[in-house]
Enzyme design. Structure first.
Site, PDB file in Angstrom:
ATOM      1  N   ARG A   1      47.416  34.966  39.110  1.00  0.00           N
ATOM      2  CA  ARG A   1      48.405  35.944  39.598  1.00  0.00           C
ATOM      3  C   ARG A   1      49.482  35.351  40.483  1.00  0.00           C
ATOM      4  O   ARG A   1      50.645  35.757  40.412  1.00  0.00           O
ATOM      5  CB  ARG A   1      47.685  37.013  40.424  1.00  0.00           C
ATOM      6  CG  ARG A   1      47.182  38.084  39.578  1.00  0.00           C
ATOM      7  CD  ARG A   1      46.699  39.231  40.372  1.00  0.00           C
ATOM      8  NE  ARG A   1      46.069  40.097  39.391  1.00  0.00           N
ATOM      9  CZ  ARG A   1      45.310  41.119  39.670  1.00  0.00           C
ATOM     10  NH1 ARG A   1      45.071  41.423  40.922  1.00  0.00           N
ATOM     11  NH2 ARG A   1      44.785  41.841  38.719  1.00  0.00           N
TER      12      ARG A   1
ATOM     13  N   HIS B   1      50.665  41.647  43.228  1.00  0.00           N
ATOM     14  CA  HIS B   1      50.435  41.878  41.799  1.00  0.00           C
ATOM     15  C   HIS B   1      51.758  41.630  41.082  1.00  0.00           C
ATOM     16  O   HIS B   1      52.802  42.133  41.501  1.00  0.00           O
ATOM     17  CB  HIS B   1      49.947  43.305  41.550  1.00  0.00           C
ATOM     18  CG  HIS B   1      49.352  43.483  40.195  1.00  0.00           C
ATOM     19  ND1 HIS B   1      50.113  43.487  39.048  1.00  0.00           N
ATOM     20  CD2 HIS B   1      48.069  43.634  39.794  1.00  0.00           C
ATOM     21  CE1 HIS B   1      49.312  43.646  38.002  1.00  0.00           C
ATOM     22  NE2 HIS B   1      48.060  43.733  38.434  1.00  0.00           N
TER      23      HIS B   1
ATOM     24  N   ARG C   1      42.673  35.991  44.470  1.00  0.00           N
ATOM     25  CA  ARG C   1      41.555  36.666  43.802  1.00  0.00           C
ATOM     26  C   ARG C   1      41.725  36.668  42.284  1.00  0.00           C
ATOM     27  O   ARG C   1      42.802  36.957  41.761  1.00  0.00           O
ATOM     28  CB  ARG C   1      41.465  38.103  44.305  1.00  0.00           C
ATOM     29  CG  ARG C   1      40.371  38.920  43.675  1.00  0.00           C
ATOM     30  CD  ARG C   1      40.320  40.291  44.300  1.00  0.00           C
ATOM     31  NE  ARG C   1      41.572  40.997  44.139  1.00  0.00           N
ATOM     32  CZ  ARG C   1      41.881  41.757  43.101  1.00  0.00           C
ATOM     33  NH1 ARG C   1      41.018  41.930  42.114  1.00  0.00           N
ATOM     34  NH2 ARG C   1      43.039  42.375  43.050  1.00  0.00           N
TER      35      ARG C   1
ATOM     36  N   GLU D   1      41.853  39.421  31.144  1.00  0.00           N
ATOM     37  CA  GLU D   1      42.889  39.505  32.183  1.00  0.00           C
ATOM     38  C   GLU D   1      43.220  38.090  32.623  1.00  0.00           C
ATOM     39  O   GLU D   1      42.558  37.126  32.206  1.00  0.00           O
ATOM     40  CB  GLU D   1      42.421  40.381  33.360  1.00  0.00           C
ATOM     41  CG  GLU D   1      42.442  41.864  33.014  1.00  0.00           C
ATOM     42  CD  GLU D   1      42.150  42.795  34.177  1.00  0.00           C
ATOM     43  OE1 GLU D   1      42.119  42.329  35.327  1.00  0.00           O
ATOM     44  OE2 GLU D   1      41.935  43.981  33.920  1.00  0.00           O
TER      45      GLU D   1
ATOM     46  N   HIS E   1      49.401  43.906  46.808  1.00  0.00           N
ATOM     47  CA  HIS E   1      48.329  44.532  46.041  1.00  0.00           C
ATOM     48  C   HIS E   1      46.963  44.401  46.712  1.00  0.00           C
ATOM     49  O   HIS E   1      46.196  45.361  46.744  1.00  0.00           O
ATOM     50  CB  HIS E   1      48.302  43.867  44.661  1.00  0.00           C
ATOM     51  CG  HIS E   1      47.301  44.404  43.710  1.00  0.00           C
ATOM     52  ND1 HIS E   1      47.299  45.719  43.292  1.00  0.00           N
ATOM     53  CD2 HIS E   1      46.252  43.809  43.071  1.00  0.00           C
ATOM     54  CE1 HIS E   1      46.303  45.908  42.437  1.00  0.00           C
ATOM     55  NE2 HIS E   1      45.644  44.775  42.306  1.00  0.00           N
TER      56      HIS E   1
END
Ligand code: SIN
Length: 528
Positions: free
Chosen positions: A290, A244, A386, A127, A351
């Site tokens: 992100r 997100h 995060r 990811e 998110h």
């Protein structure tokens, strides 16, 4: 000091439930706290706002990051977490997360959680911002649901743990900076009652419902953070909301999450002219942190005057896509989109809250007897942004520590028989709370969203302040409880965001577009 709404009740009139150990929330943090506390010999009551399956965890797709691969180590996982966190991670907490996380995963497996297998054992996915494939997943893209299933089945066979559903946290019972329980609204019988306990653990999840576009379920209305704020707990890093990058943006359909793991499998982001753009923004392209991907998408949307960009996975083998992402494939098909053949319209959506109720390494808040874990807590492990799939891991690691800490304290904690003042609040007038709820979402999306300015933030603050008059009135139903919590926490996010005059991680100020070394610090808020 009592939580605000307690002033309206004389506890002698209310039904009481006595329990040693009250856990509020039925996601991974709540269930794992209860399970770990039981292992330490405690009897626990878990209350959940709706049914046990209505949590953010249950919807988690991507998975749980843990350094269990052959070419991985906790040190490398730590390094990736620090890079994503944009200079604001609490390094001791990150070290704890990546080392203890590996043991917690082993426990989940022993409990009976089934992770997907590859040729060499547990399958590990890539990811964003991870330098190794380290994301464990289950049933392809239904990791959270499998974790909850495993824990629930175990808990169902454990009479020492009681689950009570449809119990909405209204306020915490706090006096002299010590928590003795909670005031709760039973949404089925429409009555208030008091849970008296030696310890309260808030595992109430995130704040996504404060925004118009969110990947979070309806229950995510910031109830724990709002109650802790009213009770005088310290609240930290509220400006850091993670958007997100890829939520489904099909007109008329809900903003459903398209997991980062889809990009991990090789999906490409294109603008509406079908041009790939991420390599122009970051060397990690689609797998950049992100915040970088979300801002790049927003930029492309602005440049092309579109409300979405496109996620393209059509070059991958269609059977592979169906096997790896069965839930995403089925959900998109229900909305008329075959992702094995068609490009997916996506846009950023709220998110995850990196901030929350400040805790120490044992999940203790600034109020004695009040612990917190999971998304509603903040130890600084995620910094300003995060790392993907670190949240379920954090939920496991801190909740196990809460249980261990309480076991060492329980002999000295006392249960208190309190009689509360019955000072009356004004009876509620007929506000249109439904409309107020959508106004909060609009204000947050427009003024306290992905891109922020001093002007927009102060407009939001003024707006929130004008609604504070509502806090003088009593609450009578779930909608009123939730909307007031949304007003309280929306203001906290705006307040922290206006104070941080720089851009860092999930917080982007158009009027202060650079990261400032002197701002490498946390913002703490506390009610007076
Ligand atoms: C995702 O599947 O993209 C979400 C995982 C996460 O937020 O960590």
């Amino acid at each position: 000091m009592f939580g605000q709404y307690l002033k309206n009740f004389d506890s002698r009139e209310l039904k009481r439930v006595e329990t040693e150990y009250l856990v509020v929330g039925g996601g991974i943090a709540g269930l794992f706290t209860a399970w770990s506390a039981y292992q330490q010999g405690a009897k626990v009551t878990i209350i959940t706002k709706q049914s046990i399956i209505d949590s953010n965890t249950d919807k988690a797709q991507g998975g749980i990051a843990a350094a269990i691969g052959k070419h991985d180590s906790p040190e490398i996982h730590m390094q990736d977490t620090l890079v994503a966190g944009a200079g604001l991670c609490n390094e001791s907490a990150v070290k704890m997360l990546v080392t203890e996380g590996v043991d917690r995963i082993e426990e989940l497996i022993k409990i009976g959680v089934n992770f997907d297998q590859g040729v060499d054992g547990i399958a590990l996915a890539w990811e964003g911002c991870h330098s190794r494939a380290r994301v464990l997943h289950a049933n392809g893209d239904s990791t959270g649901a499998e974790v909850i299933r495993g824990l629930r089945e175990k808990i169902a066979k454990t009479p020492e743990i009681t689950i009570m559903e449809y119990q909405v946290l209204v306020d915490l019972l706090v006096e002299d900076n010590t928590c003795y329980g909670a005031l709760v609204f039973d949404s089925q019988s429409q009555t208030f009652h008091i849970f008296q306990s030696k310890v309260v653990v808030l595992a109430t999840g995130g704040i996504g419902q404060l925004y118009k576009h969110t990947t979070n379920p309806e229950v995510a209305t910031a109830d724990g953070i709002a109650a802790a704020w009213r009770a005088g707990a310290e609240i930290m890093d509220m400006e850091f909301v993670q958007f997100h990058p890829t939520a489904l943006a099909l007109t008329g359909m809900p903003s459903f999450l398209i997991s980062e793991a889809v990009r991990g499998e090789g999906a490409i982001l294109r603008n509406i002219h079908h041009e790939r753009f991420m390599p122009n923004y970051h060397e990690m392209a689609e797998l950049a942190p992100r915040d970088v991907v979300s801002k790049a998408i927003f930029n492309e949307m602005t440049n092309t005057a579109s409300h979405h960009v496109l996620l393209d996975i059509t070059h991958l083998d269609s059977q592979r896509i169906k096997d790896r992402f069965p839930m995403i494939v089925a959900t998109c098909l229900r909305y008329g989109l075959d992702i094995t053949r068609q490009l997916i319209p996506v846009a950023p959506a709220a998110h995850y809250m990196m901030g929350g109720i400040k805790i120490n390494m044992w999940g203790e808040t600034s109020i004695e007897g009040l612990f917190c874990c999971g998304e509603s807590s903040c130890i600084g492990v995620h910094g300003a942004n995060r790392l993907a799939s670190n949240s379920l891991l954090e939920g496991l690691v801190i909740s196990e520590r809460v249980a261990r800490r309480y076991a060492s304290l329980k002999e000295i904690r006392k249960q208190k028989q309190r009689i509360f003042s019955n000072h009356q609040l004004k009876i509620a007038t007929s506000y249109d709370y439904e409309e107020l709820r959508s106004s909060v979402k609009n204000i947050m999306e427009k003024k306290v969203g992905l891109l922020r300015t001093a002007e927009g933030l102060s407009e939001a603050l003024d707006w929130f302040e004008q609604w504070e008059r509502l806090f003088d009135y009593e609450v009578n139903n779930v909608m009123e409880i939730e909307v007031r919590n949304m007003l309280t926490v929306g203001k906290l996010v705006a307040e922290a965001a206006i104070l941080r005059t720089e851009s860092r991680g999930g917080h982007f100020r158009q009027d202060y577009p650079y990261t400032v070394a002197g701002w490498c610090k946390h913002i703490l808020l506390k009610s007076s």
